[in-house]
Scaffold this motif. Structure first.
Motif, PDB file in Angstrom:
ATOM      1  N   HIS A  28       0.820  -1.219   0.000  1.00 48.74           N
ATOM      2  CA  HIS A  28       0.000   0.000   0.000  1.00 48.74           C
ATOM      3  C   HIS A  28       0.856   1.272   0.000  1.00 48.74           C
ATOM      4  CE1 HIS A  28      -3.612   2.346   0.479  1.00 48.74           C
ATOM      5  NE2 HIS A  28      -3.048   2.990   1.494  1.00 48.74           N
ATOM      6  N   LYS A  29       1.961   1.242   0.741  1.00 46.02           N
ATOM      7  CA  LYS A  29       2.799   2.454   0.815  1.00 46.02           C
ATOM      8  C   LYS A  29       3.541   2.716  -0.492  1.00 46.02           C
ATOM      9  CE  LYS A  29       7.018   0.557   2.815  1.00 46.02           C
ATOM     10  NZ  LYS A  29       7.822   0.435   3.990  1.00 46.02           N
ATOM     11  N   GLU A  30       3.739   1.668  -1.295  1.00 47.79           N
ATOM     12  CA  GLU A  30       4.415   1.832  -2.588  1.00 47.79           C
ATOM     13  C   GLU A  30       3.374   2.238  -3.629  1.00 47.79           C
ATOM     14  OE1 GLU A  30       6.745   2.725  -4.984  1.00 47.79           O
ATOM     15  OE2 GLU A  30       7.838   1.680  -3.394  1.00 47.79           O
ATOM     16  N   LYS A  31       3.479   3.461  -4.156  1.00 47.58           N
ATOM     17  CA  LYS A  31       2.451   3.985  -5.064  1.00 47.58           C
ATOM     18  C   LYS A  31       2.685   3.639  -6.532  1.00 47.58           C
ATOM     19  CE  LYS A  31       0.289   5.671  -1.636  1.00 47.58           C
ATOM     20  NZ  LYS A  31      -0.671   4.813  -1.014  1.00 47.58           N
ATOM     21  N   SER A  32       3.886   3.266  -6.887  1.00 51.47           N
ATOM     22  CA  SER A  32       4.215   2.964  -8.275  1.00 51.47           C
ATOM     23  C   SER A  32       3.840   1.508  -8.602  1.00 51.47           C
ATOM     24  CB  SER A  32       5.716   3.170  -8.509  1.00 51.47           C
ATOM     25  OG  SER A  32       6.148   2.501  -9.665  1.00 51.47           O
ATOM     26  N   LEU A  33       3.021   1.329  -9.625  1.00 52.64           N
ATOM     27  CA  LEU A  33       2.648  -0.023 -10.048  1.00 52.64           C
ATOM     28  C   LEU A  33       3.890  -0.805 -10.460  1.00 52.64           C
ATOM     29  CD1 LEU A  33       0.602  -2.223 -10.721  1.00 52.64           C
ATOM     30  CD2 LEU A  33       0.286  -1.158 -12.971  1.00 52.64           C
ATOM     31  N   GLU A  34       4.797  -0.161 -11.155  1.00 46.69           N
ATOM     32  CA  GLU A  34       6.018  -0.835 -11.591  1.00 46.69           C
ATOM     33  C   GLU A  34       6.808  -1.367 -10.394  1.00 46.69           C
ATOM     34  OE1 GLU A  34      10.155   0.170 -13.955  1.00 46.69           O
ATOM     35  OE2 GLU A  34       8.403   1.421 -14.347  1.00 46.69           O
ATOM     36  N   LYS A  35       6.930  -0.563  -9.349  1.00 49.24           N
ATOM     37  CA  LYS A  35       7.665  -1.002  -8.157  1.00 49.24           C
ATOM     38  C   LYS A  35       6.918  -2.107  -7.411  1.00 49.24           C
ATOM     39  CE  LYS A  35      10.425   3.123  -7.565  1.00 49.24           C
ATOM     40  NZ  LYS A  35      10.716   4.296  -6.752  1.00 49.24           N
ATOM     41  N   ARG A  36       5.601  -2.044  -7.411  1.00 52.93           N
ATOM     42  CA  ARG A  36       4.803  -3.117  -6.795  1.00 52.93           C
ATOM     43  C   ARG A  36       5.023  -4.427  -7.553  1.00 52.93           C
ATOM     44  NH1 ARG A  36      -0.949   0.091  -5.947  1.00 52.93           N
ATOM     45  NH2 ARG A  36      -0.392   1.134  -3.993  1.00 52.93           N
ATOM     46  N   ILE A  37       5.060  -4.347  -8.872  1.00 45.68           N
ATOM     47  CA  ILE A  37       5.294  -5.541  -9.689  1.00 45.68           C
ATOM     48  C   ILE A  37       6.670  -6.122  -9.374  1.00 45.68           C
ATOM     49  CG2 ILE A  37       5.704  -6.350 -12.057  1.00 45.68           C
ATOM     50  CD1 ILE A  37       3.434  -4.424 -12.947  1.00 45.68           C
ATOM     51  N   ILE A  38       7.670  -5.266  -9.281  1.00 50.24           N
ATOM     52  CA  ILE A  38       9.026  -5.726  -8.958  1.00 50.24           C
ATOM     53  C   ILE A  38       9.045  -6.361  -7.569  1.00 50.24           C
ATOM     54  CG2 ILE A  38      11.383  -4.946  -8.458  1.00 50.24           C
ATOM     55  CD1 ILE A  38      10.954  -2.889 -10.801  1.00 50.24           C
ATOM     56  N   MET A  39       8.371  -5.741  -6.583  1.00 51.30           N
ATOM     57  CA  MET A  39       8.294  -6.314  -5.227  1.00 51.30           C
ATOM     58  C   MET A  39       7.713  -7.713  -5.265  1.00 51.30           C
ATOM     59  SD  MET A  39       6.913  -3.188  -2.790  1.00 51.30           S
ATOM     60  CE  MET A  39       6.142  -4.312  -1.657  1.00 51.30           C
ATOM     61  N   SER A  40       6.624  -7.864  -6.008  1.00 49.48           N
ATOM     62  CA  SER A  40       5.958  -9.155  -6.067  1.00 49.48           C
ATOM     63  C   SER A  40       6.794 -10.179  -6.834  1.00 49.48           C
ATOM     64  CB  SER A  40       4.576  -9.008  -6.710  1.00 49.48           C
ATOM     65  OG  SER A  40       3.868 -10.208  -6.587  1.00 49.48           O
ATOM     66  N   LEU A  41       7.393  -9.759  -7.929  1.00 50.86           N
ATOM     67  CA  LEU A  41       8.201 -10.683  -8.731  1.00 50.86           C
ATOM     68  C   LEU A  41       9.467 -11.134  -7.998  1.00 50.86           C
ATOM     69  CD1 LEU A  41       8.014  -9.157 -12.323  1.00 50.86           C
ATOM     70  CD2 LEU A  41       7.064 -11.338 -11.560  1.00 50.86           C
ATOM     71  N   GLU A  42      10.162 -10.198  -7.400  1.00 54.64           N
ATOM     72  CA  GLU A  42      11.452 -10.504  -6.780  1.00 54.64           C
ATOM     73  C   GLU A  42      11.330 -10.967  -5.332  1.00 54.64           C
ATOM     74  OE1 GLU A  42      13.904  -7.045  -7.318  1.00 54.64           O
ATOM     75  OE2 GLU A  42      14.078  -7.388  -9.489  1.00 54.64           O
TER      76      GLU A  42
END
Length: 192
Positions: free
Chosen positions: A152-166
């Motif tokens: 929730h604190k991460e607003k960038s979709l790209e960064k959320r995708i990276i968090m989930s992938l990595e």
């Protein structure tokens, strides 16, 4: 209104097909009553359609619905559950009960479910869809999930995708890489 009726029609057709296939595959169980005791286990990778298949099996008469949910890692706390608890939950399933879950594959779980004469439905969704659905769920929907604050604190979709992938790890929690999480379920596909 037209789309709503069309959607209802499609859902009814899918329900009929599932029921037909279900009865066809297990006709001796249901129609001839050769096997009186069995359970049904709906197992999915999280965000793959657990509730969809659950609702599609609802019209089948004679099944029992107590909302048992068996998971390897619950939302809160997001940690691996002790195998003894999983075996206990499987053991306490009663005749003709339908249980749902997100149970990673282990041959011991399969053996335990087979001993309970479980009919196992394993549903998998396109991993790209799982990823996006998971990110939305963890960022915007389940405020009680242990991973919610991180996404929730991460607003960038790209960064959320990276968090989930990595994946990531800190003192409080660890999220395994997406591919590891998907692969932990795939053993169910080889065990029909």
């Amino acid at each position: 209104m037209k789309n709503t009726n069309l959607n209802k029609k499609i859902i009814q057709q899918v329900q009929r097909k599932i029921k037909q296939k279900f009865l066809q595959n297990y006709k001796y169980t249901f129609l001839n009553n050769y096997i009186e005791d069995y359970t049904v286990f709906i197992n999915t990778i999280p965000k793959s359609g657990t509730h969809l298949i659950y609702n599609m099996l609802k019209p089948i008469e004679g099944l029992r619905w107590f909302d048992e949910f068996i998971v390897s890692k619950p939302s809160r706390p997001y940690r691996q559950v002790d195998d003894r608890l999983i075996f206990y939950k499987i053991e306490k399933l009663i005749n003709k009960e339908v249980a749902r879950g997100h149970l990673e594959f282990k041959s011991e779980y399969l053996q335990y479910l087979n001993d309970k004469k479980a009919i196992i439905f394993f549903l998998i969704r396109d991993p790209r869809d799982i990823l996006i659905s998971e990110i939305n769920y963890l960022s915007n929907i389940n405020v009680f999930h242990s991973l919610y604050p991180y996404f929730h604190k991460e607003k960038s979709l790209e960064k959320r995708i990276i968090m989930s992938l990595e994946g990531f790890q800190d003192d409080q929690i660890s999220l395994y890489p997406f591919s590891d999480r998907i692969n932990s379920f795939l053993g169910w596909m080889d065990n029909k």
